[in-house]
Scaffold this motif. Structure first.
Motif, PDB file in Angstrom:
ATOM      1  N   GLU A 264       2.829   7.796  -9.794  1.00  0.00           N
ATOM      2  CA  GLU A 264       4.010   8.458  -9.861  1.00  0.00           C
ATOM      3  C   GLU A 264       4.633   9.201  -8.475  1.00  0.00           C
ATOM      4  O   GLU A 264       5.638   9.305  -8.120  1.00  0.00           O
ATOM      5  N   GLU A 265       3.510   9.890  -7.946  1.00  0.00           N
ATOM      6  CA  GLU A 265       3.549  10.890  -7.014  1.00  0.00           C
ATOM      7  C   GLU A 265       4.226  10.020  -5.679  1.00  0.00           C
ATOM      8  O   GLU A 265       4.793  10.859  -4.955  1.00  0.00           O
ATOM      9  N   TRP A 266       4.029   9.042  -5.589  1.00  0.00           N
ATOM     10  CA  TRP A 266       4.571   8.305  -4.424  1.00  0.00           C
ATOM     11  C   TRP A 266       6.138   7.551  -4.725  1.00  0.00           C
ATOM     12  O   TRP A 266       6.768   7.001  -3.672  1.00  0.00           O
ATOM     13  N   LEU A 267       6.671   7.910  -5.867  1.00  0.00           N
ATOM     14  CA  LEU A 267       8.003   7.393  -6.062  1.00  0.00           C
ATOM     15  C   LEU A 267       9.123   7.752  -5.168  1.00  0.00           C
ATOM     16  O   LEU A 267       9.730   7.201  -4.790  1.00  0.00           O
ATOM     17  N   SER A 268       9.066   9.218  -4.938  1.00  0.00           N
ATOM     18  CA  SER A 268      10.038   9.824  -3.955  1.00  0.00           C
ATOM     19  C   SER A 268      10.100   9.160  -2.520  1.00  0.00           C
ATOM     20  O   SER A 268      10.714   9.244  -1.630  1.00  0.00           O
ATOM     21  N   SER A 269       8.740   8.782  -2.211  1.00  0.00           N
ATOM     22  CA  SER A 269       8.657   8.351  -0.903  1.00  0.00           C
ATOM     23  C   SER A 269       8.910   6.666  -0.685  1.00  0.00           C
ATOM     24  O   SER A 269       8.916   5.927   0.379  1.00  0.00           O
ATOM     25  N   ALA A 270       9.163   6.095  -1.950  1.00  0.00           N
ATOM     26  CA  ALA A 270       9.303   4.581  -1.951  1.00  0.00           C
ATOM     27  C   ALA A 270      10.372   4.114  -0.931  1.00  0.00           C
ATOM     28  O   ALA A 270      10.356   3.110  -0.116  1.00  0.00           O
ATOM     29  N   PRO A 271      11.656   4.857  -1.039  1.00  0.00           N
ATOM     30  CA  PRO A 271      12.893   4.463  -0.088  1.00  0.00           C
ATOM     31  C   PRO A 271      12.340   4.562   1.496  1.00  0.00           C
ATOM     32  O   PRO A 271      12.690   3.588   2.367  1.00  0.00           O
ATOM     33  N   LYS A 272      11.575   5.400   1.763  1.00  0.00           N
ATOM     34  CA  LYS A 272      11.050   5.386   3.349  1.00  0.00           C
ATOM     35  C   LYS A 272      10.152   4.409   3.596  1.00  0.00           C
ATOM     36  O   LYS A 272      10.118   3.632   4.448  1.00  0.00           O
ATOM     37  N   HIS A 273       9.377   4.159   2.600  1.00  0.00           N
ATOM     38  CA  HIS A 273       8.647   2.788   2.797  1.00  0.00           C
ATOM     39  C   HIS A 273       9.081   1.463   2.760  1.00  0.00           C
ATOM     40  O   HIS A 273       8.859   0.429   3.509  1.00  0.00           O
TER      41      HIS A 273
ATOM     42  N   ALA B  88      12.206  -2.610   8.548  1.00  0.00           N
ATOM     43  CA  ALA B  88      12.054  -2.424  10.202  1.00  0.00           C
ATOM     44  C   ALA B  88      10.933  -2.951  10.792  1.00  0.00           C
ATOM     45  O   ALA B  88      11.215  -3.477  11.994  1.00  0.00           O
ATOM     46  N   LEU B  89       9.835  -3.289  10.097  1.00  0.00           N
ATOM     47  CA  LEU B  89       8.720  -4.101  10.627  1.00  0.00           C
ATOM     48  C   LEU B  89       8.745  -5.476  10.373  1.00  0.00           C
ATOM     49  O   LEU B  89       7.808  -6.255  10.741  1.00  0.00           O
ATOM     50  N   GLY B  90       9.958  -6.031   9.883  1.00  0.00           N
ATOM     51  CA  GLY B  90      10.304  -7.441   9.876  1.00  0.00           C
ATOM     52  C   GLY B  90       9.846  -8.147   8.487  1.00  0.00           C
ATOM     53  O   GLY B  90       9.586  -9.331   8.586  1.00  0.00           O
ATOM     54  N   HIS B  91       9.592  -7.602   7.505  1.00  0.00           N
ATOM     55  CA  HIS B  91       8.984  -7.905   6.218  1.00  0.00           C
ATOM     56  C   HIS B  91       9.851  -7.521   5.126  1.00  0.00           C
ATOM     57  O   HIS B  91      10.074  -6.268   4.856  1.00  0.00           O
ATOM     58  N   PRO B  92      10.311  -8.152   4.239  1.00  0.00           N
ATOM     59  CA  PRO B  92      10.933  -7.575   2.959  1.00  0.00           C
ATOM     60  C   PRO B  92       9.703  -6.829   2.055  1.00  0.00           C
ATOM     61  O   PRO B  92       8.426  -7.083   2.000  1.00  0.00           O
ATOM     62  N   PRO B  93      10.057  -5.766   1.463  1.00  0.00           N
ATOM     63  CA  PRO B  93       9.032  -4.923   0.866  1.00  0.00           C
ATOM     64  C   PRO B  93       8.668  -5.661  -0.387  1.00  0.00           C
ATOM     65  O   PRO B  93       9.264  -6.163  -0.993  1.00  0.00           O
ATOM     66  N   PRO B  94       7.235  -5.106  -0.654  1.00  0.00           N
ATOM     67  CA  PRO B  94       6.749  -5.843  -2.062  1.00  0.00           C
ATOM     68  C   PRO B  94       7.469  -5.236  -3.007  1.00  0.00           C
ATOM     69  O   PRO B  94       7.851  -4.197  -3.316  1.00  0.00           O
ATOM     70  N   PRO B  95       7.343  -5.732  -4.309  1.00  0.00           N
ATOM     71  CA  PRO B  95       7.566  -5.064  -5.633  1.00  0.00           C
ATOM     72  C   PRO B  95       6.521  -3.695  -5.984  1.00  0.00           C
ATOM     73  O   PRO B  95       5.500  -3.787  -5.440  1.00  0.00           O
ATOM     74  N   PHE B  96       7.118  -2.598  -6.438  1.00  0.00           N
ATOM     75  CA  PHE B  96       6.543  -1.430  -6.610  1.00  0.00           C
ATOM     76  C   PHE B  96       6.155  -1.306  -7.938  1.00  0.00           C
ATOM     77  O   PHE B  96       7.373  -1.689  -8.722  1.00  0.00           O
ATOM     78  N   ALA B  97       5.408  -0.562  -8.384  1.00  0.00           N
ATOM     79  CA  ALA B  97       5.090  -0.277  -9.919  1.00  0.00           C
ATOM     80  C   ALA B  97       4.642   1.284  -9.751  1.00  0.00           C
ATOM     81  O   ALA B  97       3.402   1.425  -9.143  1.00  0.00           O
ATOM     82  N   HIS B  98       5.223   2.227 -10.124  1.00  0.00           N
ATOM     83  CA  HIS B  98       4.636   3.733  -9.929  1.00  0.00           C
ATOM     84  C   HIS B  98       4.342   4.191 -11.588  1.00  0.00           C
ATOM     85  O   HIS B  98       5.037   4.252 -12.244  1.00  0.00           O
ATOM     86  N   LEU B  99       2.936   4.418 -11.553  1.00  0.00           N
ATOM     87  CA  LEU B  99       2.401   4.934 -12.913  1.00  0.00           C
ATOM     88  C   LEU B  99       2.507   6.244 -13.175  1.00  0.00           C
ATOM     89  O   LEU B  99       2.544   7.072 -12.167  1.00  0.00           O
ATOM     90  N   PRO B 100       2.908   6.362 -14.400  1.00  0.00           N
ATOM     91  CA  PRO B 100       2.923   7.924 -14.799  1.00  0.00           C
ATOM     92  C   PRO B 100       1.703   8.745 -14.489  1.00  0.00           C
ATOM     93  O   PRO B 100       0.782   8.516 -14.419  1.00  0.00           O
ATOM     94  N   LEU B 101       2.180  10.047 -14.178  1.00  0.00           N
ATOM     95  CA  LEU B 101       0.977  11.283 -14.120  1.00  0.00           C
ATOM     96  C   LEU B 101       0.121  11.470 -15.213  1.00  0.00           C
ATOM     97  O   LEU B 101       0.594  11.029 -16.284  1.00  0.00           O
ATOM     98  N   LEU B 102      -1.147  11.766 -14.765  1.00  0.00           N
ATOM     99  CA  LEU B 102      -1.954  12.028 -15.735  1.00  0.00           C
ATOM    100  C   LEU B 102      -2.001  14.026 -15.636  1.00  0.00           C
ATOM    101  O   LEU B 102      -1.956  14.382 -14.799  1.00  0.00           O
ATOM    102  N   LEU B 103      -2.077  14.139 -17.194  1.00  0.00           N
ATOM    103  CA  LEU B 103      -1.846  15.790 -17.197  1.00  0.00           C
ATOM    104  C   LEU B 103      -3.054  16.436 -17.782  1.00  0.00           C
ATOM    105  O   LEU B 103      -3.657  15.515 -18.613  1.00  0.00           O
ATOM    106  N   ASN B 104      -3.109  17.637 -17.404  1.00  0.00           N
ATOM    107  CA  ASN B 104      -4.514  18.079 -18.015  1.00  0.00           C
ATOM    108  C   ASN B 104      -3.951  18.597 -19.312  1.00  0.00           C
ATOM    109  O   ASN B 104      -2.838  18.359 -19.742  1.00  0.00           O
TER     110      ASN B 104
END
Length: 506
Positions: free
Chosen positions: A214-223, A229-245
């Motif tokens: 999940e920590e990469w969810l906020s970066s997904a728009p950039k990706h 921009a590099l000529g490929h459609p983006p793949p489907p994403f799945a962002h897994l929930p955080l593990l907490l102590n």
């Protein structure tokens, strides 16, 4: 479409529990859809790279039964699978982005960026690096040379469209355009950041789905923008929930429960680690699952959206159940013997006590011991650490140290009669069980004028003589395994110390 997924850790130390879950879910998804699971090492953060940790990561995955089909340490058609060996690909991609006007060079130093950050936070309460705002505050176009290469987020959004995330776990996720920053793509040392390198590698390696934390969810728009921009459609994403102590904070490697190795060192079985890790994100139909069963049940649509706390109580319960299942299975007991047998031989050599030499090499005897102690162990190492008395005599002073001075004569009288009954049985090589021996000894002691002792109290002292401990498995089972000759030797040895004068109290 062929499913190709990847686990792409940074080799910065031990395998994080969340990293194992990400690897597991990628593996399960690949197997579920007849695809390939790839291990890629993202080592462009050279300051944090720990030598040897990539090999340890690979070995841990293989030990868990989820080794990669392709990638680092395995090989394949899309290598190399270590990012520091793929620099030319990233340089070429960065050049394409610059030529397209979607990336630019930026030479603001850390102090200038920090000034910009503080100004923006004071003005609007948050900070998103954008070229035009930075130039207005820090200086104009003359600062665009050298330094780092950044994404031009504003221009990319204008040319490539909005970057909404259709997440396979969370559904549609919209991050406002003005929150997409001019992320650094290439650092001043020429090495790419995660943003550029991961996108280039995912395209080059034909990654069909990106399953990550999940920590990469906020970066997904950039990706998404970089993929376009590099000529490929983006793949489907799945962002897994955080593990907490356990207290609700984000689980880090520094936490005592943060790494897979921390649980391995504590004696947790890999099957228990994998079963519990699988449950920290979706709910399997039962607590303990094989990898094959997990493949059948896993579906990204079942993955939770909320974070999961590490529950050590539940984890330990699964561990106990897994180990007991092994102990009750003949193949499992055989595996325990193959691992613990050599360690057993080492331990008895240094015990300093008489050894049951024939039984140290007896795998069938070992299996009978395991069946006897199964309900009293939570880690496989405890079979030896707690029950070594099945192979080597305990400290003969244990009985004396647990016997109050005022009870010594009573205990001696009863154990001497027990010793005599044992002697008779050992000579006859037949006779009644432990209950009969204890009852006969109690009767004989009473007839000789000794103070009466309950059956339970006498069994306690017999246990101390046979095992050196005041608790454990059924004494009847212990006696049956040790047999009368060994039991006689231990009782006689313990009586010798019990008869010795007690040391004067200081």
């Amino acid at each position: 479409m062929t499913v190709r997924v990847r686990f792409a850790p940074s080799p910065t130390g031990l395998l994080h529990l969340g990293g194992l879950r990400t690897a597991l879910y990628n593996f399960l998804f690949a197997r579920k859809h007849g695809g390939r699971f790839i291990l890629r090492i993202e080592d462009t953060d050279t300051a944090r790279t720990v030598p040897g940790s990539a090999s340890l990561l690979l070995r841990m995955l293989q030990d868990a039964g989820i080794g990669p089909d392709e990638g680092y340490g395995v090989g394949g058609d899309h290598g190399p699978y270590v990012q520091s060996e793929r620099k030319e690909l990233y340089a070429a991609a960065a050049a394409r982005l610059e030529q397209a006007g979607l990336a630019y060079r930026c030479s603001y130093d850390d102090a200038e960026v920090e000034r910009y950050r503080k100004e923006e936070e004071a003005r609007v309460g948050s900070f998103v690096f954008r070229r035009r705002a930075a130039e207005d505050l820090l200086g104009g176009a003359g600062r665009r040379g050298g330094g780092v290469i950044r994404l031009d987020a504003e221009r990319a959004l204008q040319q490539l469209g909005e970057a909404e995330v259709e997440d396979l776990v969370r559904g549609r996720v919209v991050i406002p355009n003005d929150k997409v920053d001019d992320a650094i793509l290439v650092k001043s040392d020429g090495l790419p950041t995660y943003h550029l390198a991961s996108v280039v590698d995912d395209q080059n390696m034909g990654i069909s789905h990106v399953i990550r934390g999940e920590e990469w969810l906020s970066s997904a728009p950039k990706h998404i923008l970089l993929h376009r921009a590099l000529g490929h459609p983006p793949p489907p994403f799945a962002h897994l929930p955080l593990l907490l102590n356990p207290d609700g904070g984000k689980l880090s490697k520094r936490h005592e429960h943060g790494t897979v190795e921390s649980f391995v060192r504590q004696g947790f079985e890999m099957k228990a680690i994998l079963s519990y890790t699988a449950s920290m994100g979706f709910t399997p139909s039962k607590e303990i699952m094989t990898v094959k069963e997990l493949i059948e049940e896993f579906d990204l649509s079942k993955v939770h959206k909320h974070g999961t706390r590490v529950d050590i109580g539940k984890f330990s319960s699964i561990q106990t159940s897994v180990l007991r299942g092994m102990c009750q299975d003949s193949e499992g007991r055989r595996g325990l013997w193959l691992e613990l047998g050599p360690r057993l031989r080492e331990l008895v050599k240094v015990s300093g006590q008489p050894i049951l030499a024939d039984r140290v090499e007896d795998d069938k005897y070992f299996e009978e011991v395991v069946k006897t102690v199964v309900e009293r162990v939570e880690r496989r190492s405890e079979i030896l650490s707690q029950f070594l008395y099945f192979w080597t005599d305990p400290d003969p002073e244990a009985l004396a140290s647990h016997t109050a001075a005022e009870a010594r004569e009573q205990v001696i009288a009863h154990l001497e009669n027990f010793e005599q009954e044992l002697q008779k049985q050992a000579e006859r090589r037949e006779g009644g069980g432990l209950d009969v021996l204890i009852e006969e000894a109690r009767k004989a002691a009473k007839a000789a004028g000794a103070k009466a002792m309950s059956k339970g109290a006498m069994m306690k002292f017999v246990r101390l003589a046979l095992t050196g401990k005041d608790g454990g498995p059924s004494l009847t089972d212990i006696f049956a395994l040790l047999g009368p000759p060994v039991s006689l030797r231990r009782v006689s040895s313990s009586l010798k110390f019990l008869r010795a004068p007690a040391a004067p109290s200081s």
